[in-house]
Write an enzyme that holds these catalytic residues in place. Structure first.
Site, PDB file in Angstrom:
ATOM      1  N   GLU A   1       4.133 -69.055  10.326  1.00  0.00           N
ATOM      2  CA  GLU A   1       5.053 -68.197  11.076  1.00  0.00           C
ATOM      3  C   GLU A   1       5.178 -66.846  10.399  1.00  0.00           C
ATOM      4  O   GLU A   1       5.400 -66.766   9.208  1.00  0.00           O
ATOM      5  CB  GLU A   1       6.416 -68.872  11.155  1.00  0.00           C
ATOM      6  CG  GLU A   1       7.286 -68.290  12.217  1.00  0.00           C
ATOM      7  CD  GLU A   1       8.504 -69.153  12.402  1.00  0.00           C
ATOM      8  OE1 GLU A   1       9.571 -68.756  11.930  1.00  0.00           O
ATOM      9  OE2 GLU A   1       8.363 -70.240  12.986  1.00  0.00           O
ATOM     10  N   LYS A   2       5.011 -65.813  11.171  1.00  0.00           N
ATOM     11  CA  LYS A   2       5.015 -64.468  10.607  1.00  0.00           C
ATOM     12  C   LYS A   2       6.324 -63.744  10.916  1.00  0.00           C
ATOM     13  O   LYS A   2       6.762 -63.692  12.056  1.00  0.00           O
ATOM     14  CB  LYS A   2       3.834 -63.672  11.169  1.00  0.00           C
ATOM     15  CG  LYS A   2       2.491 -64.281  10.830  1.00  0.00           C
ATOM     16  CD  LYS A   2       2.213 -64.287   9.345  1.00  0.00           C
ATOM     17  CE  LYS A   2       0.883 -64.918   9.012  1.00  0.00           C
ATOM     18  NZ  LYS A   2       0.660 -65.105   7.600  1.00  0.00           N
ATOM     19  N   HIS A   3       6.909 -63.180   9.893  1.00  0.00           N
ATOM     20  CA  HIS A   3       8.167 -62.436  10.050  1.00  0.00           C
ATOM     21  C   HIS A   3       8.090 -61.006   9.538  1.00  0.00           C
ATOM     22  O   HIS A   3       8.864 -60.168   9.949  1.00  0.00           O
ATOM     23  CB  HIS A   3       9.293 -63.124   9.268  1.00  0.00           C
ATOM     24  CG  HIS A   3       9.721 -64.426   9.843  1.00  0.00           C
ATOM     25  ND1 HIS A   3       9.132 -65.608   9.489  1.00  0.00           N
ATOM     26  CD2 HIS A   3      10.679 -64.733  10.749  1.00  0.00           C
ATOM     27  CE1 HIS A   3       9.716 -66.588  10.155  1.00  0.00           C
ATOM     28  NE2 HIS A   3      10.654 -66.096  10.930  1.00  0.00           N
TER      29      HIS A   3
ATOM     30  N   HIS B   1       5.515 -64.647  16.497  1.00  0.00           N
ATOM     31  CA  HIS B   1       6.743 -65.331  16.129  1.00  0.00           C
ATOM     32  C   HIS B   1       7.329 -65.944  17.400  1.00  0.00           C
ATOM     33  O   HIS B   1       7.166 -65.385  18.484  1.00  0.00           O
ATOM     34  CB  HIS B   1       7.719 -64.310  15.513  1.00  0.00           C
ATOM     35  CG  HIS B   1       8.981 -64.930  15.054  1.00  0.00           C
ATOM     36  ND1 HIS B   1      10.052 -65.133  15.900  1.00  0.00           N
ATOM     37  CD2 HIS B   1       9.339 -65.416  13.843  1.00  0.00           C
ATOM     38  CE1 HIS B   1      11.015 -65.716  15.204  1.00  0.00           C
ATOM     39  NE2 HIS B   1      10.605 -65.898  13.964  1.00  0.00           N
TER      40      HIS B   1
ATOM     41  N   HIS C   1      15.423 -69.162  18.851  1.00  0.00           N
ATOM     42  CA  HIS C   1      14.692 -68.660  17.682  1.00  0.00           C
ATOM     43  C   HIS C   1      13.903 -67.409  18.067  1.00  0.00           C
ATOM     44  O   HIS C   1      12.954 -67.479  18.847  1.00  0.00           O
ATOM     45  CB  HIS C   1      13.743 -69.768  17.185  1.00  0.00           C
ATOM     46  CG  HIS C   1      13.017 -69.422  15.929  1.00  0.00           C
ATOM     47  ND1 HIS C   1      11.943 -70.155  15.484  1.00  0.00           N
ATOM     48  CD2 HIS C   1      13.191 -68.427  15.018  1.00  0.00           C
ATOM     49  CE1 HIS C   1      11.501 -69.623  14.358  1.00  0.00           C
ATOM     50  NE2 HIS C   1      12.235 -68.566  14.055  1.00  0.00           N
TER      51      HIS C   1
ATOM     52  N   CYS D   1      15.187 -62.261  11.755  1.00  0.00           N
ATOM     53  CA  CYS D   1      14.992 -63.471  12.563  1.00  0.00           C
ATOM     54  C   CYS D   1      16.317 -64.224  12.570  1.00  0.00           C
ATOM     55  O   CYS D   1      16.931 -64.405  11.507  1.00  0.00           O
ATOM     56  CB  CYS D   1      13.898 -64.350  11.937  1.00  0.00           C
ATOM     57  SG  CYS D   1      13.844 -66.011  12.638  1.00  0.00           S
TER      58      CYS D   1
ATOM     59  N   HIS E   1      15.609 -67.318  10.289  1.00  0.00           N
ATOM     60  CA  HIS E   1      15.029 -67.179   8.947  1.00  0.00           C
ATOM     61  C   HIS E   1      15.396 -65.909   8.198  1.00  0.00           C
ATOM     62  O   HIS E   1      14.790 -65.592   7.175  1.00  0.00           O
ATOM     63  CB  HIS E   1      13.502 -67.318   9.031  1.00  0.00           C
ATOM     64  CG  HIS E   1      13.079 -68.619   9.641  1.00  0.00           C
ATOM     65  ND1 HIS E   1      12.471 -68.707  10.859  1.00  0.00           N
ATOM     66  CD2 HIS E   1      13.224 -69.888   9.178  1.00  0.00           C
ATOM     67  CE1 HIS E   1      12.237 -69.990  11.145  1.00  0.00           C
ATOM     68  NE2 HIS E   1      12.686 -70.721  10.134  1.00  0.00           N
TER      69      HIS E   1
HETATM   70 FE   LIG Z   1      11.751 -67.166  12.425  1.00  0.00          FE
END
Ligand SMILES: [Fe+2]
Length: 118
Positions: A16-18, A43, A49, A106, A109
């Site tokens: 997962e890329k943030h 994402h 989310h 996010c 996250h």
């Molecule tokens: Fe996320």
């Protein structure tokens, strides 16, 4: 006291890329700055989310503080099949060198940061 900046993440996870990817292009003396989360690996973008916002800053060489370039809130996460993509573009007029910072958030996250020297 723990500082908020200590919780900002800069290294991404495998799946997962943030971290916002920054591109800077000089076009006729103006800087075109873009920042995007999920350039290579998207994402999730659901009500539960999603990337809620990206903010851009510029700190000129020798300047004490960064200056906010802009702020963008992503508000559609599947309502009526509409999805705001976490992508921003800004134009800057400056002769100065410095660092562009992009901060993304996010809702699950937390805070993520990247920077690019110009
Ligand atoms: Fe996320």
């Amino acid at each position: 006291m723990k500082k908020l900046t200590e919780t900002v993440q800069t290294a991404d996870w495998k799946k997962e890329k943030h971290v916002p990817v920054i591109h800077v292009e000089n076009k006729d003396g103006e800087l075109l700055v873009t920042a995007q989360v999920g350039e290579e690996v998207e994402h999730p973008n659901t009500l539960e989310h999603h990337i809620a916002w990206i903010k851009l800053f510029f700190q000129a060489e020798g300047a004490k503080f960064p200056v906010e370039i802009g702020s963008y809130q992503f508000s559609a996460h599947g309502e009526e099949e509409l999805f705001s993509k976490p992508y921003v573009a800004a134009k800057l007029k400056t002769d100065k060198k410095g660092i562009v910072y992009a901060l993304s958030y996010c809702n699950i996250h937390g805070l993520w940061e990247n920077s690019e020297e110009i």
